[in-house]
Design an enzyme around this catalytic site. Structure first.
Site, PDB file in Angstrom:
ATOM      1  CG  ASP A   1       8.507   4.501  11.199  1.00 22.19           C
ATOM      2  OD1 ASP A   1       8.081   3.411  10.552  1.00 22.19           O
ATOM      3  OD2 ASP A   1       8.157   4.876  12.257  1.00 22.19           O
TER       4      ASP A   1
ATOM      5  CG  HIS B   1      -0.243  10.624   7.164  1.00 25.90           C
ATOM      6  ND1 HIS B   1      -1.429  10.413   6.377  1.00 25.90           N
ATOM      7  CD2 HIS B   1       0.492   9.401   7.362  1.00 25.90           C
ATOM      8  CE1 HIS B   1      -1.449   9.206   6.269  1.00 25.90           C
ATOM      9  NE2 HIS B   1      -0.357   8.375   6.684  1.00 25.90           N
ATOM     10  NE  ARG B   2       2.802   6.931   3.321  1.00 25.57           N
ATOM     11  CZ  ARG B   2       1.728   6.406   3.919  1.00 25.57           C
ATOM     12  NH1 ARG B   2       0.600   6.825   3.070  1.00 25.57           N
ATOM     13  NH2 ARG B   2       1.599   6.013   4.907  1.00 25.57           N
TER      14      ARG B   2
ATOM     15  CE  LYS C   1      -4.481   7.579   2.950  1.00 28.46           C
ATOM     16  NZ  LYS C   1      -3.944   5.982   3.163  1.00 28.46           N
TER      17      LYS C   1
ATOM     18  N   GLY D   1      -4.680   0.022   5.992  1.00 30.00           N
ATOM     19  CA  GLY D   1      -4.332   0.264   7.528  1.00 30.00           C
ATOM     20  C   GLY D   1      -5.849   0.800   8.409  1.00 30.00           C
ATOM     21  CE1 TYR D   2      -4.731   0.830  13.822  1.00 29.45           C
ATOM     22  CE2 TYR D   2      -3.005   1.200  12.630  1.00 29.45           C
ATOM     23  CZ  TYR D   2      -3.354   0.579  13.603  1.00 29.45           C
ATOM     24  OH  TYR D   2      -2.734  -0.200  14.330  1.00 29.45           O
ATOM     25  CG  ASP D   3      -6.585   4.861   4.835  1.00 28.72           C
ATOM     26  OD1 ASP D   3      -6.003   5.697   5.681  1.00 28.72           O
ATOM     27  OD2 ASP D   3      -6.276   4.722   3.911  1.00 28.72           O
TER      28      ASP D   3
ATOM     29  N   GLY E   1       0.856  -1.047   0.041  1.00 33.16           N
ATOM     30  CA  GLY E   1       0.014   0.043   0.047  1.00 33.16           C
ATOM     31  C   GLY E   1       0.859   1.208  -0.099  1.00 33.16           C
TER      32      GLY E   1
HETATM   33  P1  IMP Z   1       5.228   1.452   9.238  1.00 38.19           P
HETATM   34  O1  IMP Z   1       5.535   2.883   8.976  1.00 38.19           O
HETATM   35  O2  IMP Z   1       5.820   0.353   8.139  1.00 38.19           O
HETATM   36  O3  IMP Z   1       6.038   1.243  10.620  1.00 38.19           O
HETATM   37  O4  IMP Z   1       3.826   1.315   9.240  1.00 38.19           O
HETATM   38  C1  IMP Z   1       3.000   2.273   9.859  1.00 38.19           C
HETATM   39  C2  IMP Z   1       1.474   1.678   9.949  1.00 38.19           C
HETATM   40  O5  IMP Z   1       0.725   2.896  10.164  1.00 38.19           O
HETATM   41  C3  IMP Z   1       0.838   1.076   8.638  1.00 38.19           C
HETATM   42  O6  IMP Z   1       1.091  -0.311   8.641  1.00 38.19           O
HETATM   43  C4  IMP Z   1      -0.424   1.473   9.147  1.00 38.19           C
HETATM   44  O7  IMP Z   1      -1.002   0.637   9.876  1.00 38.19           O
HETATM   45  C5  IMP Z   1      -0.507   2.721   9.733  1.00 38.19           C
HETATM   46  N1  IMP Z   1      -0.590   3.776   8.638  1.00 38.19           N
HETATM   47  C6  IMP Z   1       0.407   4.667   8.113  1.00 38.19           C
HETATM   48  N2  IMP Z   1      -0.098   5.377   7.259  1.00 38.19           N
HETATM   49  C7  IMP Z   1      -1.447   4.941   7.037  1.00 38.19           C
HETATM   50  C8  IMP Z   1      -2.330   5.581   6.158  1.00 38.19           C
HETATM   51  O8  IMP Z   1      -2.192   6.307   5.284  1.00 38.19           O
HETATM   52  N3  IMP Z   1      -3.691   4.967   6.290  1.00 38.19           N
HETATM   53  C9  IMP Z   1      -3.890   4.144   7.233  1.00 38.19           C
HETATM   54  N4  IMP Z   1      -2.942   3.530   8.208  1.00 38.19           N
HETATM   55  C10 IMP Z   1      -1.659   4.184   8.098  1.00 38.19           C
END
Ligand code: IMP
Length: 295
Positions: A75, A189-190, A184, A162-164, A18
């Site tokens: 991250d 945030h990204r 989105k 994820g938590y979307d 994703g």
């Molecule tokens: P990491 O950055 O790989 O350690 O994982 C970050 C985690 O935060 C992801 O696996 C999601 O669970 C959550 N996360 C980060 N960005 C998003 C987003 O844009 N939507 C939903 N969940 C997110």
């Protein structure tokens, strides 16, 4: 720090399909040739730092040193105010080894309930993304972006990952899971972290249009990213519905255009299943997608 330029290979230091897809959407217009850490066979370093910045640096530097190429790592996570910022850097880990975000969202909902956080307009929360660009010599720069909003329960919508489905950004009533991907990205945030990255590192490169709009025909990578992130039956149902719409819109790109041949291919694909620990509906979605694509 050496500047980036068009045609340069850039490693996307993530094994999360994703996120790789989203970062690709952001950097492709700048002519950067993105390759994921997974495609290069780089192993995923353990996230041992206690901050988003520390973990982003660790992942980017490991990928840059391992590949000899510049690498971009993200991250990110969800921070819930009444949980003192949890799940925070543990956002991915709350989903367990099966990467089941249905479970992770339920844990957030239960913890919020334990803190009496469901009264009023819903608990305040934000997503945060820290991007790190690293070079093989260990030089690195970080960029941060946040989006604020509140949580809802039960989750809504089958888009994103994820938590979307439980996050409603400020100024909207829909969850990220209910928004079209482009909506989105406009506020995520990204995207905000990427804007800071772009201002500092891509200033001299002219974009050739947004990644979302240059895609013509079937976007198999977007479907693969969605299939790999499914967490609930509701998301799986939305996925099947999008697959059906995609068949109508891009029939020529599908291998099986009649239900009969498609079901035969699906059966073969399911028979090949390796008994993985992924939730059954995620396995089913991946099998349906594989059966629809040309070999
Ligand atoms: P990491 O950055 O790989 O350690 O994982 C970050 C985690 O935060 C992801 O696996 C999601 O669970 C959550 N996360 C980060 N960005 C998003 C987003 O844009 N939507 C939903 N969940 C997110």
């Amino acid at each position: 720090m050496t500047p980036l330029s068009r045609g340069m290979k850039l490693v996307v230091a993530s094994h999360n399909p994703g996120k790789v897809w989203e970062i690709n959407q952001l950097i492709q217009p700048y002519g950067l040739d993105a390759v994921s850490a997974g495609e290069l066979g780089l192993s995923e370093p353990e996230e041992t730092e206690m901050t988003f910045e520390g973990n982003a640096r660790l992942k980017a530097i490991a990928a840059a040193k391992g590949s000899g190429l510049p690498a971009l790592a993200d991250d990110s996570g969800l921070e819930v105010a009444c949980l003192d910022g949890a799940p925070g850097i543990y956002s991915a880990r709350w989903a367990g080894p099966g990467k089941d975000f249905g479970l992770a969202m339920k844990k957030v909902a239960e913890d919020v309930a334990g803190h009496n956080g469901w009264s009023g307009d819903g608990p305040r929360a934000n997503f945060i993304s820290v991007l790190c660009l690293a070079w093989p010599d260990g030089d690195a720069k970080v960029f941060e972006g946040k989006v604020f909003g509140h949580l809802v329960w039960p989750p809504r919508g089958g888009n994103g990952f994820g938590y979307d489905p439980m996050f409603v950004p400020e100024g909207d009533v829909r969850t990220f899971g209910e928004m079209e991907p482009a909506e989105k990205y406009a506020i995520s945030h990204r995207t905000r972290a990427f804007a800071a990255f772009k201002a500092a590192m891509l200033d001299g490169i002219a974009p050739t249009g947004s990644g979302a709009s240059v895609k013509v025909g079937r976007d198999l990578a977007a479907f693969e990213a969605a299939a790999a992130s499914l967490s609930t039956r509701v998301e799986a149902a939305a996925f099947v519905s999008r697959l059906k719409d995609d068949l109508i819109a891009h029939r020529a790109d599908w291998k099986n255009v009649t239900l009969e041949t498609y079901l035969e291919a699906l059966e073969r694909q399911l028979a090949r299943s390796d008994g993985s620990e992924e939730p059954a509906w995620r396995q089913l979605a991946k099998a349906m997608l594989a059966a629809s694509a040309h070999d």
